[in-house]
Design an enzyme around this catalytic site. Structure first.
Site, PDB file in Angstrom:
ATOM      1  N   ARG A 156      -7.898   2.503   6.470  1.00 16.06           N
ATOM      2  CA  ARG A 156      -7.484   1.165   6.907  1.00 16.06           C
ATOM      3  C   ARG A 156      -6.019   1.144   7.356  1.00 16.06           C
ATOM      4  O   ARG A 156      -5.673   0.539   8.361  1.00 16.06           O
ATOM      5  CB  ARG A 156      -7.646   0.168   5.761  1.00 16.06           C
ATOM      6  CG  ARG A 156      -9.083  -0.131   5.405  1.00 16.06           C
ATOM      7  CD  ARG A 156      -9.085  -1.161   4.294  1.00 16.06           C
ATOM      8  NE  ARG A 156     -10.409  -1.472   3.811  1.00 16.06           N
ATOM      9  CZ  ARG A 156     -11.047  -0.756   2.894  1.00 16.06           C
ATOM     10  NH1 ARG A 156     -10.496   0.315   2.385  1.00 16.06           N
ATOM     11  NH2 ARG A 156     -12.261  -1.101   2.495  1.00 16.06           N
ATOM     12  N   ILE A 157      -5.146   1.808   6.575  1.00 16.67           N
ATOM     13  CA  ILE A 157      -3.716   1.755   6.924  1.00 16.67           C
ATOM     14  C   ILE A 157      -3.457   2.569   8.188  1.00 16.67           C
ATOM     15  O   ILE A 157      -2.734   2.130   9.085  1.00 16.67           O
ATOM     16  CB  ILE A 157      -2.839   2.231   5.741  1.00 16.67           C
ATOM     17  CG1 ILE A 157      -3.097   1.346   4.503  1.00 16.67           C
ATOM     18  CG2 ILE A 157      -1.353   2.202   6.115  1.00 16.67           C
ATOM     19  CD1 ILE A 157      -2.400   1.797   3.229  1.00 16.67           C
ATOM     20  N   ARG A 239       2.008   8.916  -0.053  1.00 22.60           N
ATOM     21  CA  ARG A 239       2.490   9.292  -1.383  1.00 22.60           C
ATOM     22  C   ARG A 239       3.436  10.467  -1.223  1.00 22.60           C
ATOM     23  O   ARG A 239       3.186  11.373  -0.409  1.00 22.60           O
ATOM     24  CB  ARG A 239       1.321   9.708  -2.288  1.00 22.60           C
ATOM     25  CG  ARG A 239       0.492   8.553  -2.838  1.00 22.60           C
ATOM     26  CD  ARG A 239       1.254   7.722  -3.862  1.00 22.60           C
ATOM     27  NE  ARG A 239       0.461   6.635  -4.416  1.00 22.60           N
ATOM     28  CZ  ARG A 239       0.439   5.387  -3.945  1.00 22.60           C
ATOM     29  NH1 ARG A 239       1.179   5.057  -2.911  1.00 22.60           N
ATOM     30  NH2 ARG A 239      -0.298   4.462  -4.523  1.00 22.60           N
ATOM     31  N   GLU A 268       9.175  10.100  -7.807  1.00 20.75           N
ATOM     32  CA  GLU A 268       9.719   8.731  -7.888  1.00 20.75           C
ATOM     33  C   GLU A 268      10.001   8.342  -9.326  1.00 20.75           C
ATOM     34  O   GLU A 268       9.185   8.662 -10.195  1.00 20.75           O
ATOM     35  CB  GLU A 268       8.710   7.741  -7.292  1.00 20.75           C
ATOM     36  CG  GLU A 268       8.718   7.738  -5.797  1.00 20.75           C
ATOM     37  CD  GLU A 268       7.678   6.797  -5.210  1.00 20.75           C
ATOM     38  OE1 GLU A 268       7.278   5.808  -5.854  1.00 20.75           O
ATOM     39  OE2 GLU A 268       7.262   7.074  -4.075  1.00 20.75           O
ATOM     40  N   HIS A 286       9.875   2.734  -1.840  1.00 20.97           N
ATOM     41  CA  HIS A 286       8.435   2.420  -1.975  1.00 20.97           C
ATOM     42  C   HIS A 286       8.183   0.906  -1.813  1.00 20.97           C
ATOM     43  O   HIS A 286       7.687   0.241  -2.719  1.00 20.97           O
ATOM     44  CB  HIS A 286       7.898   2.920  -3.328  1.00 20.97           C
ATOM     45  CG  HIS A 286       6.415   3.194  -3.276  1.00 20.97           C
ATOM     46  ND1 HIS A 286       5.796   4.170  -4.015  1.00 20.97           N
ATOM     47  CD2 HIS A 286       5.414   2.600  -2.572  1.00 20.97           C
ATOM     48  CE1 HIS A 286       4.502   4.168  -3.776  1.00 20.97           C
ATOM     49  NE2 HIS A 286       4.239   3.221  -2.898  1.00 20.97           N
ATOM     50  N   ILE A 287       8.500   0.422  -0.610  1.00 22.24           N
ATOM     51  CA  ILE A 287       8.394  -1.027  -0.362  1.00 22.24           C
ATOM     52  C   ILE A 287       7.303  -1.367   0.655  1.00 22.24           C
ATOM     53  O   ILE A 287       7.243  -2.504   1.130  1.00 22.24           O
ATOM     54  CB  ILE A 287       9.735  -1.603   0.151  1.00 22.24           C
ATOM     55  CG1 ILE A 287      10.190  -0.887   1.438  1.00 22.24           C
ATOM     56  CG2 ILE A 287      10.811  -1.531  -0.917  1.00 22.24           C
ATOM     57  CD1 ILE A 287      11.262  -1.632   2.211  1.00 22.24           C
TER      58      ILE A 287
HETATM   59  C1  DGY Z   1      -0.344   1.319  -2.781  1.00 26.95           C
HETATM   60  O1  DGY Z   1      -0.916   0.233  -2.963  1.00 26.95           O
HETATM   61  O2  DGY Z   1      -0.881   2.386  -3.011  1.00 26.95           O
HETATM   62  C2  DGY Z   1       1.030   1.249  -2.224  1.00 26.95           C
HETATM   63  O3  DGY Z   1       1.658   2.470  -2.279  1.00 26.95           O
HETATM   64  C3  DGY Z   1       1.823   0.174  -2.904  1.00 26.95           C
HETATM   65  O4  DGY Z   1       2.949  -0.127  -2.133  1.00 26.95           O
END
Ligand code: DGY
Length: 324
Positions: A156-157, A239, A268, A286-287
């Site tokens: 999706r992303i 990630r 992180e 991580h925003i």
């Molecule tokens: C996720 O939902 O996996 C994202 O990394 C959060 O920002």
């Protein structure tokens, strides 16, 4: 007896209130549950856990959760949860797919634009009082129109990134476990690349949008970085451990690639010290999903899974349960 829910740290208030309408809810302090030991101490008291991606929900934690019925991760990625152990213990796991694709894709494009156009460097220059007039030779960056983006992970992303990139005149190549439907390839003018190596070689911009798994861990290593063109930009909103950070820092310092926009890191919240000094890097904490709308939607989706499981709703009616 009312069910007890642990939210590992404060989240959007309306989500907490929603859960409080149904259950007894405890909210940890920020940072309180970032390690296994702290979760182990309390998990036996709870029927549901709503952890952040920074909380390690290990096999030990799951096995110590005598009453635990559901873990609803406050993220789409669930590499912090031992899925096999949860399955064996009969504990359901939920994540938050769909609701953060657009905000995460916005963030990938923001990192790309900032890196390609040296926005942070230029801003620093101005704030330092160095702007002494229009300069024909300063801050020359990479023009995006006409470039090629390689997307590793066309979920999706990845698709949301591709749609945005297309609007910037960028051509799309992608590598994914499975080839996507023909209609989508046509809509995005996206070419499937069966080998990640080839994607790395052909892309001016490599955008990482895959989950972290055993297969994708360090998928971008020294060898892969060497395959990338020396002007290429790496964008990681997936990630941290998908990239060998030591190798990336080396490649950036040696000019083997042109720059990197990173929202995620291997250890992180630690950031590799050589990334902090690397040229043409834009680093954010991580925003990617950090919009008001998305963070509320993430929380609600996780809360709904908890309500569903604890109310005895059949699994097939809880859309965000993870099935492996
Ligand atoms: C996720 O939902 O996996 C994202 O990394 C959060 O920002």
């Amino acid at each position: 007896m009312s069910y007890r829910v642990l939210i590992t740290e404060p989240i959007v208030e309306s989500v907490i209130q929603k859960l409080e309408e149904h259950f007894k809810v405890e909210v940890g302090e920020r940072g309180q549950f970032y390690d296994e030991a702290s979760l182990l101490e309390v998990i036996g008291d709870f029927d549901a856990l709503l952890p952040m991606l920074s909380s390690p929900v290990t096999d030990k934690v799951l096995n110590a959760g005598n009453r635990l019925k559901v873990v609803a991760n406050h993220a789409v990625g669930y590499n912090n949860v031992d899925i096999e152990a949860a399955q064996q213990a009969g504990i359901k796991v939920a994540n938050t797919p769909g609701v953060l694709s657009e905000s995460s894709a916005d963030c990938a494009m923001a990192l790309l634009l900032a890196t390609a156009r040296k926005i942070v460097e230029a801003q620093d220059f101005l704030y330092e009082g160095k702007f002494d007039g229009w300069d024909p030779l300063s801050f020359l960056g990479m023009e995006l129109n006409g470039k090629t983006m390689g997307i590793f992970g066309m979920g999706r992303i990845g698709k949301a990134v591709a749609r945005r990139a297309k609007g910037f005149g960028i051509s799309i190549l992608y590598h994914n476990r499975n080839r996507v439907e023909k209609e989508l390839e046509q809509e995005l003018d996206a070419e499937y690349i069966p080998k990640l190596e080839t994607l790395a070689e052909r892309a001016d911009i490599l955008s990482l949008n895959c989950p972290l798994t055993d297969e994708t861990h360090h998928a971008i290593d020294a060898e892969m970085l060497k395959r990338m063109p020396s002007h290429a930009l790496l964008i990681n909103t997936a990630r941290g451990p998908v990239v060998d950070e030591e190798a990336l820092a080396e490649a950036l310092h040696n000019g083997e690639i042109g720059g990197a926009g990173l929202d995620v890191f291997e250890e992180e919240p630690e950031v590799h010290p050589r990334l902090l000094t690397a040229p043409n890097c834009v680093l954010t904490p991580h925003i990617a999903s950090a919009t008001h709308e998305t963070r509320k939607a993430i929380g609600m989706l996780a809360a709904n899974a908890i309500i569903g499981v604890l109310d005895g709703t059949p699994d097939e009616q809880i859309p965000n349960l993870v099935h492996v």
